[in-house]
Design an enzyme around this catalytic site. Structure first.
Site, PDB file in Angstrom:
ATOM      1  N   ASN A 148      30.070 -39.388 -90.537  1.00 28.39           N
ATOM      2  CA  ASN A 148      29.547 -39.464 -88.899  1.00 28.39           C
ATOM      3  C   ASN A 148      29.260 -40.930 -89.050  1.00 28.39           C
ATOM      4  O   ASN A 148      27.959 -41.492 -89.074  1.00 28.39           O
ATOM      5  CB  ASN A 148      28.354 -38.651 -88.816  1.00 28.39           C
ATOM      6  CG  ASN A 148      28.062 -38.774 -87.256  1.00 28.39           C
ATOM      7  OD1 ASN A 148      28.626 -39.738 -86.496  1.00 28.39           O
ATOM      8  ND2 ASN A 148      26.848 -38.014 -86.753  1.00 28.39           N
ATOM      9  N   ARG A 196      33.600 -36.906 -87.922  1.00 27.02           N
ATOM     10  CA  ARG A 196      33.157 -36.586 -86.422  1.00 27.02           C
ATOM     11  C   ARG A 196      33.609 -37.743 -85.675  1.00 27.02           C
ATOM     12  O   ARG A 196      33.506 -38.859 -85.940  1.00 27.02           O
ATOM     13  CB  ARG A 196      31.628 -36.758 -86.420  1.00 27.02           C
ATOM     14  CG  ARG A 196      30.806 -36.309 -85.035  1.00 27.02           C
ATOM     15  CD  ARG A 196      29.561 -36.686 -84.715  1.00 27.02           C
ATOM     16  NE  ARG A 196      29.352 -36.427 -83.603  1.00 27.02           N
ATOM     17  CZ  ARG A 196      28.494 -37.333 -82.828  1.00 27.02           C
ATOM     18  NH1 ARG A 196      27.869 -38.354 -83.217  1.00 27.02           N
ATOM     19  NH2 ARG A 196      27.876 -36.925 -81.652  1.00 27.02           N
ATOM     20  N   HIS A 241      28.570 -32.838 -77.853  1.00 20.81           N
ATOM     21  CA  HIS A 241      28.074 -31.908 -78.702  1.00 20.81           C
ATOM     22  C   HIS A 241      28.514 -30.482 -79.277  1.00 20.81           C
ATOM     23  O   HIS A 241      28.080 -29.506 -79.418  1.00 20.81           O
ATOM     24  CB  HIS A 241      26.514 -31.319 -78.174  1.00 20.81           C
ATOM     25  CG  HIS A 241      25.389 -32.614 -77.883  1.00 20.81           C
ATOM     26  ND1 HIS A 241      24.498 -32.553 -77.157  1.00 20.81           N
ATOM     27  CD2 HIS A 241      25.367 -33.683 -78.675  1.00 20.81           C
ATOM     28  CE1 HIS A 241      23.834 -33.830 -76.866  1.00 20.81           C
ATOM     29  NE2 HIS A 241      24.141 -34.300 -78.125  1.00 20.81           N
ATOM     30  N   ARG A 295      17.998 -41.201 -71.910  1.00 18.32           N
ATOM     31  CA  ARG A 295      18.851 -40.928 -70.627  1.00 18.32           C
ATOM     32  C   ARG A 295      18.574 -40.165 -69.486  1.00 18.32           C
ATOM     33  O   ARG A 295      17.433 -39.231 -69.597  1.00 18.32           O
ATOM     34  CB  ARG A 295      20.201 -40.363 -71.192  1.00 18.32           C
ATOM     35  CG  ARG A 295      20.922 -40.943 -72.452  1.00 18.32           C
ATOM     36  CD  ARG A 295      22.143 -40.127 -72.880  1.00 18.32           C
ATOM     37  NE  ARG A 295      22.572 -40.772 -74.035  1.00 18.32           N
ATOM     38  CZ  ARG A 295      23.153 -39.913 -74.916  1.00 18.32           C
ATOM     39  NH1 ARG A 295      23.285 -38.804 -74.948  1.00 18.32           N
ATOM     40  NH2 ARG A 295      23.520 -40.482 -76.301  1.00 18.32           N
ATOM     41  N   GLU A 339      25.632 -29.417 -87.677  1.00 13.00           N
ATOM     42  CA  GLU A 339      27.033 -30.025 -86.992  1.00 13.00           C
ATOM     43  C   GLU A 339      27.784 -30.352 -88.385  1.00 13.00           C
ATOM     44  O   GLU A 339      28.809 -30.380 -88.252  1.00 13.00           O
ATOM     45  CB  GLU A 339      26.814 -31.278 -86.319  1.00 13.00           C
ATOM     46  CG  GLU A 339      26.146 -30.675 -84.837  1.00 13.00           C
ATOM     47  CD  GLU A 339      25.703 -31.970 -84.048  1.00 13.00           C
ATOM     48  OE1 GLU A 339      26.570 -32.357 -83.437  1.00 13.00           O
ATOM     49  OE2 GLU A 339      24.568 -32.376 -84.136  1.00 13.00           O
TER      50      GLU A 339
END
Length: 420
Positions: free
Chosen positions: A25, A110, A199, A260, A403
Site C-alpha cells: 500500500n 492497493r 474503501h 474531512r 483490507e
C-alpha cells in the site's frame, strides 16, 4: 536485490506451488506492507516505511511468524520508494522471507482509483498502468503514489505477477441512478464526474464476513456497512453487491470524518472564493485537512473526543453529536434504498472500538427494527460479533476489517490458479 538465504531456498518444496502474497500500500511518503501465507491466511511479516524523502525516515518491521519476535526499527534518510522497497526486501530476507523466495506467488497493490474500467482485480501490464495514470486527475493524492509503488516493485521482481486491487471496484455495481450526479451529462462524461466510492476492499471483506456471521451466503442478505476510521464511508449492500455508497468522485463526500467535512453545500466553495478570497487550493485544504472532527473541536481521535464529552466540553460534545447525526441520516437513507435490512455493520478503527459511537448511532432507531444490547456493546473482541439483543428485527454487528487480507485473497484468486 538480496539473494535467497538457505532458509528461503529450503522453505518451499520443489513440487509445491507458490502460496505467498506480498501486499503493498504505497502512499505519497509511505509504504505499508504485509506478507501472507495463503494456505492458511497467516501473516508472516508486516511493516511500515514512513516519511520517505525526509531526513527522519523510519522503517518498522514486524516479524510475526516466530514466537516472541520483536519489531525491528531503522531510522535515517530513505530517499525514495525504490530505496524503501529495497529496505523492505532486506528486512524480509533477514527473516528468510525475501522477495527472491520461490514461495512468493505475486505482489498485490492497493490502487485507490480504478474508474469504471476496472471492476475487479487485474494483472498489471503496460496498458493497465497507463490507465491508472490516466485516472490521476480524479485521484491526485493517491494514484501517483500507487503508480510509483507498482513501478518500483516491477523493477525488483520483473518476473513476478503484479496485481492491482482497486478501492473503487466493489462500488462499480451501483446502478446508474445512484452513481450519476444531476449535472449536465456531457460535462460529467467529458470529465469522468460521477460517484465512484472508496474503501471498497473493506466493504467487500466486511460484507462477506457479516453474511457468514448471520449464517447466510452474501447473496441472501442486505447490509448497511459503516466503515468508520479517520476516513469514513457507508455502503448499502444488497445480495453481496453495492447499490449505494457515501463517498463520491473523491473521498470527501459523505460522512463526517477525522479531517474531512463530508457532505456540504457545493455553494460553500463559491462563497469562500468570492467572499473570503480563498484560493481553490486553500478551500481544498480546508475541506480535506481542516474540517470534520478536527475542524469542529480540534481533535480527530474519537477516544479523546469522548473523554472531553465526559468532562462537559461543549465543542467536543457538538462534534460528537454532528458525527452521530450524519450516521443516523445515512442509516435511515440506506434503509429506504434497500427496503429490507438484515444488519447494520460497524467496522474500522472507530466502528470496531467505540461503543459510545455505536450506541449513539443506533439509539432512537427502534422503529427501524434496530437496537443495541448495552452489555454486548461494551465487550472488546477481535472476532466478528453481534451486539444487538435477540429480539431485534435488524441485527447490529461489529466485524473487524482486514483490507490487506482482502487484497491478498483477491490477488491469489487471480494468479494462484496459474501455479496449480
Amino acid at each position: 536485490m538480496t539473494t535467497p538465504t538457505a532458509q528461503e531456498s529450503s522453505d518451499q518444496a520443489p513440487d509445491q506451488a507458490p502460496n505467498r502474497v506480498l501486499v503493498l500500500n504505497s502512499g505519497s511518503s509511505s509504504v505499508k506492507y504485509q506478507l501472507l501465507d495463503m494456505s492458511d491466511h497467516s501473516r508472516l511479516a508486516s511493516g511500515l516505511v514512513e516519511r520517505i524523502g525526509e531526513r527522519t525516515s523510519r522503517l518498522v518491521h514486524i516479524p510475526l511468524a516466530g514466537q516472541g519476535a520483536e519489531p525491528r526499527e531503522r531510522t535515517g534518510p530513505i530517499a525514495d520508494h525504490e530505496t524503501a522497497l529495497k529496505a523492505v526486501a532486506e528486512e524480509l530476507a533477514a527473516d528468510g522471507l525475501g522477495l527472491d523466495s520461490p514461495a512468493l506467488a505475486a505482489i498485490g497493490h492497493r490502487v485507490v482509483h480504478g474508474g469504471l474500467r476496472f471492476t475487479e482485480p487485474v494483472v498489471i501490464d503496460d496498458e493497465v498502468l497507463k490507465e491508472i495514470e490516466r485516472l490521476i486527475p480524479v485521484a491526485p493524492l493517491h494514484n501517483p503514489a500507487n503508480v510509483i509503488g507498482i513501478r518500483t516493485a516491477q523493477a525488483l521482481r520483473p518476473d513476478l505477477p503484479q496485481v492491482a486491487v482497486f478501492d473503487t471496484a466493489f462500488h462499480t455495481t451501483m446502478p446508474e441512478h445512484a452513481a450519476r450526479y444531476a449535472i449536465d451529462r456531457e460535462v460529467a462524461d467529458a470529465h469522468r464526474i460521477r460517484r465512484y466510492g472508496f474503501h471498497g476492499t473493506s466493504h467487500a471483506h466486511v460484507s462477506r464476513k457479516a453474511a457468514e456471521l448471520l449464517g447466510h451466503a452474501p447473496e441472501e442478505v442486505n447490509l448497511i456497512v459503516l466503515h468508520l476510521g479517520n476516513g469514513a464511508s457507508a455502503s448499502a449492500v444488497a445480495g453481496g453487491r453495492c447499490v449505494e455508497t457515501s463517498m463520491g468522485l473523491t473521498p470527501l463526500e459523505g460522512l463526517v470524518m477525522g479531517t474531512r467535512s463530508g457532505d456540504i453545500d457545493p455553494a460553500v466553495t463559491f462563497h469562500l472564493r468570492r467572499v473570503a478570497g480563498m484560493s481553490v487550493d486553500e478551500i481544498d485544504d480546508l475541506l480535506n485537512k481542516r474540517s470534520g472532527l478536527v475542524g469542529l473541536c480540534g481533535d480527530n481521535d474519537m477516544r479523546e473526543i469522548w473523554r472531553r464529552v465526559g468532562e462537559g466540553d461543549e465543542h467536543a460534545t457538538l462534534a460528537f453529536d454532528i458525527y452521530v447525526h450524519r450516521l443516523k441520516k445515512y442509516i435511515g437513507a440506506y434503509s429506504a434504498v434497500l427496503g429490507r435490512v438484515d444488519a447494520v455493520v460497524f467496522t474500522a478503527g472507530v466502528g470496531e472500538n467505540s461503543a459510545p459511537v455505536r450506541k449513539a448511532a443506533i439509539d432512537g432507531l427502534e422503529e427501524l427494527g434496530l437496537a443495541v444490547d448495552a452489555d454486548l456493546n461494551t465487550v472488546r473482541s477481535d472476532a466478528p460479533r453481534l451486539i444487538s439483543p435477540d429480539y431485534a428485527r435488524v441485527k447490529v454487528a461489529v466485524v473487524p476489517t482486514d483490507e490487506e487480507l482482502e487484497i491478498a485473497v483477491q490477488t491469489f484468486a487471480l494468479v494462484g490458479q496459474a501455479h496449480n
